[in-house]
Design a protein around this motif. Structure first.
Motif, mmCIF file in Angstrom:
data_model
loop_
_atom_site.group_PDB
_atom_site.id
_atom_site.type_symbol
_atom_site.label_atom_id
_atom_site.label_comp_id
_atom_site.label_asym_id
_atom_site.label_seq_id
_atom_site.Cartn_x
_atom_site.Cartn_y
_atom_site.Cartn_z
ATOM 1 N N GLU A 1 -7.727 -2.926 4.827
ATOM 2 C CA GLU A 1 -9.014 -2.410 4.356
ATOM 3 C C GLU A 1 -9.719 -1.652 5.470
ATOM 4 O OE1 GLU A 1 -12.265 -4.307 1.480
ATOM 5 O OE2 GLU A 1 -12.338 -5.179 3.497
ATOM 6 N N THR A 17 0.827 -1.214 0.000
ATOM 7 C CA THR A 17 0.000 0.000 0.000
ATOM 8 C C THR A 17 0.859 1.261 0.000
ATOM 9 O OG1 THR A 17 -0.259 -0.095 2.412
ATOM 10 C CG2 THR A 17 -1.967 -1.150 1.075
ATOM 11 N N GLY A 40 1.333 2.448 -3.314
ATOM 12 C CA GLY A 40 0.140 2.950 -3.997
ATOM 13 C C GLY A 40 -0.795 1.892 -4.519
ATOM 14 N N LYS A 92 -6.805 1.789 3.700
ATOM 15 C CA LYS A 92 -5.655 1.827 2.794
ATOM 16 C C LYS A 92 -5.811 0.914 1.590
ATOM 17 C CE LYS A 92 -2.361 2.949 6.467
ATOM 18 N NZ LYS A 92 -1.127 2.521 7.180
ATOM 19 N N LEU A 93 -6.868 0.113 1.562
ATOM 20 C CA LEU A 93 -6.987 -0.919 0.544
ATOM 21 C C LEU A 93 -8.451 -1.223 0.293
ATOM 22 C CD1 LEU A 93 -5.176 -3.026 -1.029
ATOM 23 C CD2 LEU A 93 -5.653 -4.596 0.843
ATOM 24 N N ARG A 94 -8.760 -1.560 -0.953
ATOM 25 C CA ARG A 94 -10.090 -2.085 -1.296
ATOM 26 C C ARG A 94 -9.909 -3.497 -1.840
ATOM 27 N NH1 ARG A 94 -11.598 1.499 -5.843
ATOM 28 N NH2 ARG A 94 -9.339 1.476 -6.054
ATOM 29 N N ASP A 144 -3.825 0.044 -4.269
ATOM 30 C CA ASP A 144 -5.011 0.277 -3.437
ATOM 31 C C ASP A 144 -6.173 -0.644 -3.767
ATOM 32 O OD1 ASP A 144 -5.810 1.252 -5.884
ATOM 33 O OD2 ASP A 144 -6.504 3.190 -5.139
#
Length: 652
Positions: free
Chosen positions: A154, A128, A131, A158-160, A133
């Protein structure tokens, strides 16, 4: 009797409703983060840990025999109240207090301990930081440690994570994300088939030079190479598709491996792959720092050598009818190229992969060159006395004439003169080189302003398109009609993902781009099934832009289960499905080879009804008079929508 220290420190969870368990029954019951084997025996309730210490068998799925719980996997016996094992104290399991209350059976467990930082956390934090994501994948038994780290990322915003129905769709989605943005997304699978299912989509990324990160769970290191369940050599399996593929071990510098993987994916525009064995994923790693791109990435905007630049300028100065050809390698440098073209008043042709990089509304735009192209583009190339080619690789499907003088500009030295010698190969960043050419441009005194001729050729072609759109058999719609309507209705900022088949040839030929539209396709691999998963990747990359998938019935049939994924995550994707009831391109190829048509017909469901069954908007259209309203309604629907268009298999 309970292993818990003090009942007042326990968290109590309802495990079953009153009367839910019969006398002599054992059941696996989730309580908080744990699962217990809950038993009713002789009117008493007992709760022991659900996991057999032998190989993790689920005791709650076992049976009660001789007042003992028998493990369903290997037959070990356990006391349902004390957790004592017939095999000796080394196999005893934890027990938990039980309370029978008016509203149900409750089990007490100690509060969960704070999560400890693991190797997986280090990997995902580094990912992450770079970048990444978005992750598309499937959670399974050999990647649960990494999945938990993704879950934490998530929750931290910071994350999907998008759980797909087939890993092939995950890889296509990640590839499309990379093609659209130039940045990697991740795809994620388990050991064995979960990872091998990724390969087709990853080969698409390799062929079209899109950055992608592939993450594979793996079997425990202790059983790897011994023929264990789902044990295959993933490094060998991914060796050809990946620019970087490494095993993460307990003693590795975990952050550095992730950094190297992403650096390779971005700089080499390809697939980077990490394999993480099951036991390594959960190794505690509280002290290792995650890393990121700071100080790790060079400036890639390299200026061309002076001698090559001068040779290119000399060739351009000698040309009276230069033409510019743009490939997908120029995607992020179009402003500099357009400025160069406008100074020369030179027509701009695109490869099929680069369709939409210059709007067809521009007075110098000629559309697509090659098998999926327009007669405008081929006419202007044939009359040219110089081709200036930016970021194209001269595929045989593109049809760039090798007999013309060619100035070729590319950031990849291997792409220069790849198949045939070119007059002037120029190694340099496409945007930097185009700007340098513009600054130092000298044009021929007899340079032709080709804009009037471009306009004339478009007028001829548009007249022909109207004629073709007017012809259609009863109950079917001509492809020219479909793409005429889409040209009018698709928003100017849309992303269009196109599958492989006759509809793609028609799209290239008939659809006119406008505004800032972007087009994504499986260019060099030409993999059927790309279109709809790619739309999911595009939506994840730019959720605020309209996303339109354009597929045939053959392509959508390969990944139609992932329409439910779009519904689950409320992806605002409009799917234009051209249903001609066959693999139309293959039918044509059989006929052109003078074979009998064989095994190209398709038995299709009602796709519009299928979309509605999935919880989306779906409509079927068979009359040209209904087409515009149906497409407009689907585009305005706030969520997944499918327009099934019954098309003529003979029109393309």
């Amino acid at each position: 009797m309970s292993n818990a220290e003090n009942d007042h420190e326990l968290d109590w969870h309802k495990a079953a409703d009153p009367g839910e368990l019969d006398e002599g029954q054992v059941s696996a019951c989730p309580i908080g983060l744990k699962t217990v084997a809950l038993t009713k025996l002789n009117g008493r309730y007992g709760a022991i840990d659900n996991r057999c210490p032998h190989q993790g068998g689920p005791l709650g799925q076992g049976t009660l025999e001789n007042e003992k719980i028998r493990c369903p996997w290997h037959g070990f016996d356990f006391d349902p109240f004390t957790g004592e094992a017939a095999g000796g104290p080394d196999f005893d399991v934890a027990t938990y207090p039980v309370q029978a209350r008016d509203d149900g059976i409750y089990v007490g467990t100690p509060a969960p301990a704070p999560a400890k930082r693991t190797v997986s956390d280090v990997l995902i934090e580094t990912m992450t930081n770079w970048g990444v994501d978005a992750v598309f994948g499937m959670v399974g038994h050999s990647n649960l440690g990494m999945a938990e780290a993704m879950h934490r990322a998530e929750n931290a915003g910071k994350l999907r994570y998008f759980g797909i129905r087939h890993e092939g769709a995950a890889a296509f989605a990640a590839a499309a994300y990379g093609k659209l943005t130039g940045r990697p997304a991740a795809c994620f699978g388990i050991a064995g088939p979960g990872s091998t299912n990724l390969l087709t989509g990853l080969y698409d990324a390799k062929a079209d030079r899109a950055p992608v990160l592939a993450l594979s769970g793996n079997v425990d290191s202790a059983v790897a190479g011994k023929g264990a369940f789902q044990d295959i050599d993933l490094l060998a399996a991914f060796a050809d598709v990946a620019v970087y593929s490494e095993m993460v071990r307990a003693g590795s510098e975990h952050a550095e491996l992730m950094t190297l993987a992403l650096k390779h994916a971005i700089l080499e525009r390809g697939v980077a792959h990490l394999v993480v064995p099951d036991e390594v994923q959960i190794v505690e790693d509280p002290d290792q720092q995650s890393s990121g791109p700071e100080g790790r990435m060079p400036d890639l905007r390299v200026a061309p050598p002076a001698a090559a630049l001068q040779q290119a300028l000399d060739r351009i100065a000698a040309a009276t009818r230069p033409v510019i050809i743009v490939g997908a390698g120029a995607k992020f440098d179009m402003a500099a190229i357009v400025a160069f073209a406008e100074r020369l008043q030179a027509p701009v042709l695109t490869t099929f992969k680069a369709k939409g990089q210059l709007s067809d509304e521009h007075p110098l735009a000629c559309g697509t060159l090659g098998r999926s192209g327009t007669p405008v583009a081929s006419w202007m190339m044939n009359k040219a006395d110089l081709l200036v080619v930016f970021g194209a690789s001269f595929s045989n499907h593109t049809g760039i004439s090798p007999y013309k003088p060619i100035v070729q500009v590319d950031t990849d030295p291997l792409a220069l003169g790849r198949f045939n010698p070119v007059t002037v190969p120029v190694f340099g960043d496409v945007g930097v080189t185009a700007s340098a050419l513009t600054r130092r441009l000298r044009s021929h005194p007899a340079l032709v302003d080709q804009r009037p001729e471009v306009a004339d050729r478009w007028a001829v072609w548009r007249t022909e398109k109207v004629r073709r759109a007017a012809k259609h058999p009863d109950g079917r719609i001509a492809a020219a009609t479909v793409f005429a309507e889409l040209s009018h209705l698709v928003p100017a900022d849309a992303v269009l993902t196109v599958d492989v088949g006759n509809h793609a040839y028609s799209f290239g030929r008939y659809f006119e781009t406008k505004g800032q539209q972007s087009v994504l396709m499986s260019g060099y691999l030409g993999s059927i099934g790309f279109g709809f998963p790619a739309a999911m990747g595009a939506w994840a990359a730019v959720p605020d832009r309209p996303v339109i998938a354009v597929t045939g019935d053959g392509g959508f049939g390969q990944y139609l289960a992932d329409f439910t994924t779009a519904v689950k995550y409320d992806m605002n994707i409009t799917h234009i499905l051209l249903n001609n009831g066959e693999l139309g391109k293959i039918t044509q190829e059989q006929r052109s080879s003078e074979y009998e048509v064989w095994q190209t017909s398709l038995h299709n469901p009602d796709f519009a009804a299928y979309a509605r069954d999935c919880g989306a908007y779906g409509i079927q259209v068979s009359s040209p008079a209904e087409l515009s309203a149906a497409i407009a309604a689907a585009l305005s629907h706030p969520g997944p929508a499918l327009v099934e268009i019954l098309t003529d298999a003979q029109s393309n």
